[in-house]
Design a protein around this motif. Sequence first.
Motif, PDB file in Angstrom:
ATOM      1  N   PRO A  67      42.653  45.229  33.440  1.00 45.32           N
ATOM      2  CA  PRO A  67      42.802  45.519  34.880  1.00 45.32           C
ATOM      3  C   PRO A  67      42.627  46.749  35.314  1.00 45.32           C
ATOM      4  O   PRO A  67      42.028  46.996  36.419  1.00 45.32           O
ATOM      5  CB  PRO A  67      44.361  45.020  35.010  1.00 45.32           C
ATOM      6  CG  PRO A  67      44.814  44.184  33.758  1.00 45.32           C
ATOM      7  CD  PRO A  67      43.797  44.988  32.796  1.00 45.32           C
ATOM      8  N   ALA A  68      42.852  47.977  34.544  1.00 47.57           N
ATOM      9  CA  ALA A  68      42.924  49.203  34.862  1.00 47.57           C
ATOM     10  C   ALA A  68      41.414  49.497  34.778  1.00 47.57           C
ATOM     11  O   ALA A  68      40.748  50.171  35.975  1.00 47.57           O
ATOM     12  CB  ALA A  68      43.296  50.227  33.768  1.00 47.57           C
ATOM     13  N   LEU A  69      40.399  48.918  34.149  1.00 52.19           N
ATOM     14  CA  LEU A  69      39.045  49.234  34.474  1.00 52.19           C
ATOM     15  C   LEU A  69      38.484  48.574  35.692  1.00 52.19           C
ATOM     16  O   LEU A  69      37.859  49.428  36.372  1.00 52.19           O
ATOM     17  CB  LEU A  69      38.252  48.424  33.143  1.00 52.19           C
ATOM     18  CG  LEU A  69      36.758  48.887  32.709  1.00 52.19           C
ATOM     19  CD1 LEU A  69      36.773  50.358  32.778  1.00 52.19           C
ATOM     20  CD2 LEU A  69      36.245  48.030  31.787  1.00 52.19           C
ATOM     21  N   ARG A  70      38.845  47.495  35.730  1.00 52.27           N
ATOM     22  CA  ARG A  70      38.669  47.067  37.123  1.00 52.27           C
ATOM     23  C   ARG A  70      39.146  47.685  38.321  1.00 52.27           C
ATOM     24  O   ARG A  70      38.187  47.808  39.126  1.00 52.27           O
ATOM     25  CB  ARG A  70      39.188  45.488  37.389  1.00 52.27           C
ATOM     26  CG  ARG A  70      38.651  44.617  38.454  1.00 52.27           C
ATOM     27  CD  ARG A  70      39.179  43.128  38.071  1.00 52.27           C
ATOM     28  NE  ARG A  70      40.364  42.908  38.104  1.00 52.27           N
ATOM     29  CZ  ARG A  70      41.158  42.406  37.142  1.00 52.27           C
ATOM     30  NH1 ARG A  70      40.493  41.737  35.980  1.00 52.27           N
ATOM     31  NH2 ARG A  70      42.357  42.229  36.824  1.00 52.27           N
ATOM     32  N   ASN A  71      40.301  48.131  38.425  1.00 49.99           N
ATOM     33  CA  ASN A  71      40.809  48.796  39.291  1.00 49.99           C
ATOM     34  C   ASN A  71      40.010  50.242  39.593  1.00 49.99           C
ATOM     35  O   ASN A  71      39.371  50.625  40.447  1.00 49.99           O
ATOM     36  CB  ASN A  71      42.267  49.142  39.003  1.00 49.99           C
ATOM     37  CG  ASN A  71      43.293  48.319  39.233  1.00 49.99           C
ATOM     38  OD1 ASN A  71      43.029  47.217  39.690  1.00 49.99           O
ATOM     39  ND2 ASN A  71      44.256  48.435  38.465  1.00 49.99           N
ATOM     40  N   SER A  72      39.842  50.825  38.470  1.00 49.01           N
ATOM     41  CA  SER A  72      38.950  52.171  38.381  1.00 49.01           C
ATOM     42  C   SER A  72      37.681  52.043  38.908  1.00 49.01           C
ATOM     43  O   SER A  72      37.264  52.733  39.907  1.00 49.01           O
ATOM     44  CB  SER A  72      38.686  52.680  36.977  1.00 49.01           C
ATOM     45  OG  SER A  72      39.952  53.709  36.524  1.00 49.01           O
ATOM     46  N   ILE A  73      36.842  50.950  38.539  1.00 44.20           N
ATOM     47  CA  ILE A  73      35.434  50.507  39.280  1.00 44.20           C
ATOM     48  C   ILE A  73      35.536  50.489  40.706  1.00 44.20           C
ATOM     49  O   ILE A  73      35.054  50.859  41.579  1.00 44.20           O
ATOM     50  CB  ILE A  73      34.826  49.530  38.355  1.00 44.20           C
ATOM     51  CG1 ILE A  73      34.693  49.901  36.898  1.00 44.20           C
ATOM     52  CG2 ILE A  73      33.399  49.028  38.991  1.00 44.20           C
ATOM     53  CD1 ILE A  73      34.165  48.733  36.221  1.00 44.20           C
ATOM     54  N   GLY A  74      36.485  49.450  41.075  1.00 43.20           N
ATOM     55  CA  GLY A  74      36.636  49.004  42.468  1.00 43.20           C
ATOM     56  C   GLY A  74      37.037  50.186  43.296  1.00 43.20           C
ATOM     57  O   GLY A  74      36.231  50.423  44.288  1.00 43.20           O
ATOM     58  N   ILE A  75      38.057  50.926  42.851  1.00 52.21           N
ATOM     59  CA  ILE A  75      38.495  52.052  43.711  1.00 52.21           C
ATOM     60  C   ILE A  75      37.599  53.163  43.817  1.00 52.21           C
ATOM     61  O   ILE A  75      37.446  53.657  45.013  1.00 52.21           O
ATOM     62  CB  ILE A  75      39.797  52.365  43.214  1.00 52.21           C
ATOM     63  CG1 ILE A  75      41.048  51.417  43.238  1.00 52.21           C
ATOM     64  CG2 ILE A  75      40.246  53.684  44.099  1.00 52.21           C
ATOM     65  CD1 ILE A  75      42.368  51.852  42.621  1.00 52.21           C
ATOM     66  N   THR A  76      36.866  53.459  42.840  1.00 53.15           N
ATOM     67  CA  THR A  76      36.141  54.650  42.758  1.00 53.15           C
ATOM     68  C   THR A  76      34.769  54.265  43.464  1.00 53.15           C
ATOM     69  O   THR A  76      34.438  55.179  44.380  1.00 53.15           O
ATOM     70  CB  THR A  76      35.674  54.995  41.422  1.00 53.15           C
ATOM     71  OG1 THR A  76      36.752  54.973  40.441  1.00 53.15           O
ATOM     72  CG2 THR A  76      35.036  56.239  41.162  1.00 53.15           C
ATOM     73  N   LEU A  77      34.334  52.943  43.319  1.00 59.33           N
ATOM     74  CA  LEU A  77      32.964  52.649  44.211  1.00 59.33           C
ATOM     75  C   LEU A  77      33.474  52.704  45.770  1.00 59.33           C
ATOM     76  O   LEU A  77      32.556  53.217  46.518  1.00 59.33           O
ATOM     77  CB  LEU A  77      32.417  51.611  43.601  1.00 59.33           C
ATOM     78  CG  LEU A  77      31.738  51.359  42.221  1.00 59.33           C
ATOM     79  CD1 LEU A  77      31.190  49.983  42.055  1.00 59.33           C
ATOM     80  CD2 LEU A  77      30.704  52.358  42.525  1.00 59.33           C
ATOM     81  N   ILE A  78      34.500  52.194  46.132  1.00 60.82           N
ATOM     82  CA  ILE A  78      34.873  52.215  47.470  1.00 60.82           C
ATOM     83  C   ILE A  78      35.186  53.539  48.070  1.00 60.82           C
ATOM     84  O   ILE A  78      34.556  53.764  48.934  1.00 60.82           O
ATOM     85  CB  ILE A  78      35.918  51.140  47.583  1.00 60.82           C
ATOM     86  CG1 ILE A  78      35.937  49.781  47.311  1.00 60.82           C
ATOM     87  CG2 ILE A  78      36.443  51.283  49.156  1.00 60.82           C
ATOM     88  CD1 ILE A  78      36.928  48.886  47.254  1.00 60.82           C
ATOM     89  N   ALA A  79      35.887  54.263  47.314  1.00 67.72           N
ATOM     90  CA  ALA A  79      36.103  55.634  47.731  1.00 67.72           C
ATOM     91  C   ALA A  79      34.659  56.411  47.837  1.00 67.72           C
ATOM     92  O   ALA A  79      34.515  57.154  48.697  1.00 67.72           O
ATOM     93  CB  ALA A  79      37.135  56.209  46.767  1.00 67.72           C
ATOM     94  N   THR A  80      34.007  56.405  46.669  1.00 64.51           N
ATOM     95  CA  THR A  80      32.583  56.971  46.950  1.00 64.51           C
ATOM     96  C   THR A  80      31.727  56.400  48.153  1.00 64.51           C
ATOM     97  O   THR A  80      31.117  57.256  48.700  1.00 64.51           O
ATOM     98  CB  THR A  80      31.881  56.738  45.469  1.00 64.51           C
ATOM     99  OG1 THR A  80      32.527  56.773  44.610  1.00 64.51           O
ATOM    100  CG2 THR A  80      30.353  57.469  45.616  1.00 64.51           C
ATOM    101  N   ALA A  81      31.500  55.225  48.282  1.00 64.19           N
ATOM    102  CA  ALA A  81      30.785  54.527  49.684  1.00 64.19           C
ATOM    103  C   ALA A  81      31.511  54.980  50.887  1.00 64.19           C
ATOM    104  O   ALA A  81      30.648  55.822  51.323  1.00 64.19           O
ATOM    105  CB  ALA A  81      30.960  53.203  49.324  1.00 64.19           C
ATOM    106  N   ILE A  82      32.702  55.234  51.056  1.00 65.56           N
ATOM    107  CA  ILE A  82      33.245  55.593  52.236  1.00 65.56           C
ATOM    108  C   ILE A  82      32.905  57.063  52.442  1.00 65.56           C
ATOM    109  O   ILE A  82      32.457  57.809  53.423  1.00 65.56           O
ATOM    110  CB  ILE A  82      34.735  55.473  52.483  1.00 65.56           C
ATOM    111  CG1 ILE A  82      34.848  53.797  52.329  1.00 65.56           C
ATOM    112  CG2 ILE A  82      35.186  56.253  53.636  1.00 65.56           C
ATOM    113  CD1 ILE A  82      36.525  53.626  52.288  1.00 65.56           C
TER     114      ILE A  82
END
Lengths: 277, 321
Positions: A67-82
Amino acid sequence: MTTKQKVGWIAITVVVLVYTLGPLVSILMTSFKATGDLTTGRFLPTSFVLDNYTQIFAGSARDLFLPALRNSIGITLIATAIAVVLATLCAYAIARLDFPGKRLVLFSALGVSMFPVISIVTPLFNLWRTIGLYDTWAGLIIPYLSLTLPISIYTLAAYFQQIPWDLERAAQVDGATSFEAFRKVIVPLALPGVFTTAIIAFFIAWNDFVYGISLTSTSAARPVPAALAFFTGASQFEEPTGAISAAAIIVTIPIIIIVVLFQRQIVSGLTQGAVKG
Amino acid sequence: MSETAAAPTRAADPPVEERRKPKKAPLSDRARAERRLGIMLAAPAFVVMVAVTVYPIVQAFFDSLFSYRLTAPDEREFVGLANYGVLFTDPVFWKDLGVTVLITLVTVAVELVLGFVLALVMHNAITKLRGLLRTAILVPYGTITVVSAFAWFFAFDINTGFVNSWLPFVEDSFNWFGSAAPALTVIMLSEIWKTTPFISLLLLSGLAQVPGELTEAARVDGGTRWEIMRRVVLPNMKAAIMVAVLFRALDAFRIFDNVFIMTNGAYGTEVLSLLAYRTSIGRLEIGMGSAISVVLFLCVIGIAIVAIKGFKVDLTSGEGR
């Protein structure tokens, strides 16, 4: 070049490689050690086993790591995109348009990039708990913008300033419409800068630890760096060294790949943003 | 920057000096539209940055004036500057401040030297090795601080470590994390390893900006390597060095990850960030935690002012032209 100089350069390169890669190789070796092998005080494992990797992907540490890996990938990609979208608009305005408040924007970006993260963690912790953003993806994405936006604006503004914008007019003179000229001439020139910025912003968000441990409490949003700090062994007496090492290697691999593929862009992006910006 | 872009669109452009103060001349529709578009494009990023940082710090100033624990929210009470009074008379605060300053001074000094050496290596490397060296030097920059902290911790740890068996002057049973000095040494080594690449990339771009004719002329005049470095190269790199020192000092002052992972502040290794974290998130003392946050914030501003004044370089020069 003389042979002596060549040998000298190879020696220097070896020293640099040992320095930069040493700690990672050391944790890589630890990740291959069996439990009984961890305390031998040796650098290399006596036999290479994959137990630790099985443990984080299928074993006892799975519910903590995946779950942590999923969170990291999701959160980081969204934050980067924004961050990249907002920074691109902002940097375009700074590089291309005349408007009041330009210096104010750049100056605030500088100020925000100096901000001590821990100073805003306490109020955010309190606020997030009140409005329900505590332990959610959005609760991390928003503060990550304070880390990624300033450097993105700096890097992109410096990059955009070097684009020969006159080319766009030249294309228009040659019969292209404004939009065509922008899309076919400026966009291809700007894309590498946007891409570089995205990589740097990704690194920064991926690296976060303070927000990660302060603003999350469960696997609902806890990113990998924070999860690593909360790893526990199979039993109370067993240190989770092997599992942590394996997880550390897994989160480092994407970074190494990006660095190897894009080292030239990263170097130019980082230095342009910081020195010329 | 915008001169090249905007000049052709305005037929009777005023001279540059006047255009910098657009209020004096009546704006053309085109210029007004440009201003509006500029503000519209820049506003979202600006608003987000300010909202995410300025609002919380103002809130922290406010909260720091209260005796306020999340465990007893009803007992919230205005106490003025009492939290700061408690903080400034607490030996723990001064000790943590001392540790933080020590880590900042040592790591920045070592990184400046090491980073400069690495920058020289990259600058002078033969073409075939240049890419490899740059890639290698970028690896620590990309590595997560927590991973770096664990790597150094496991290497030195008394149970899992191999360093003791490698170092001839250290007993195999030596516990690096049992007292302040050795623990801080490992913490600083990890910090230095992880962040030197950043400093060395900034210095590399500084090196690239030193005019080649100047070093050449100095060489023709018979200057030794050391003299050229000291009299020509370094003075020309002042801006790059200043930016590197400033950014790294601010970053080092905020050190958290390494300490949290390796000792969690035990044995006299606690730093200010950790004290703030332990007070607010750990013990839920929001009032006191906010006071520490505010003090940390003021320290960082202080460092920035000293660094910028000390180097006499205008950080915003070259922007917003």
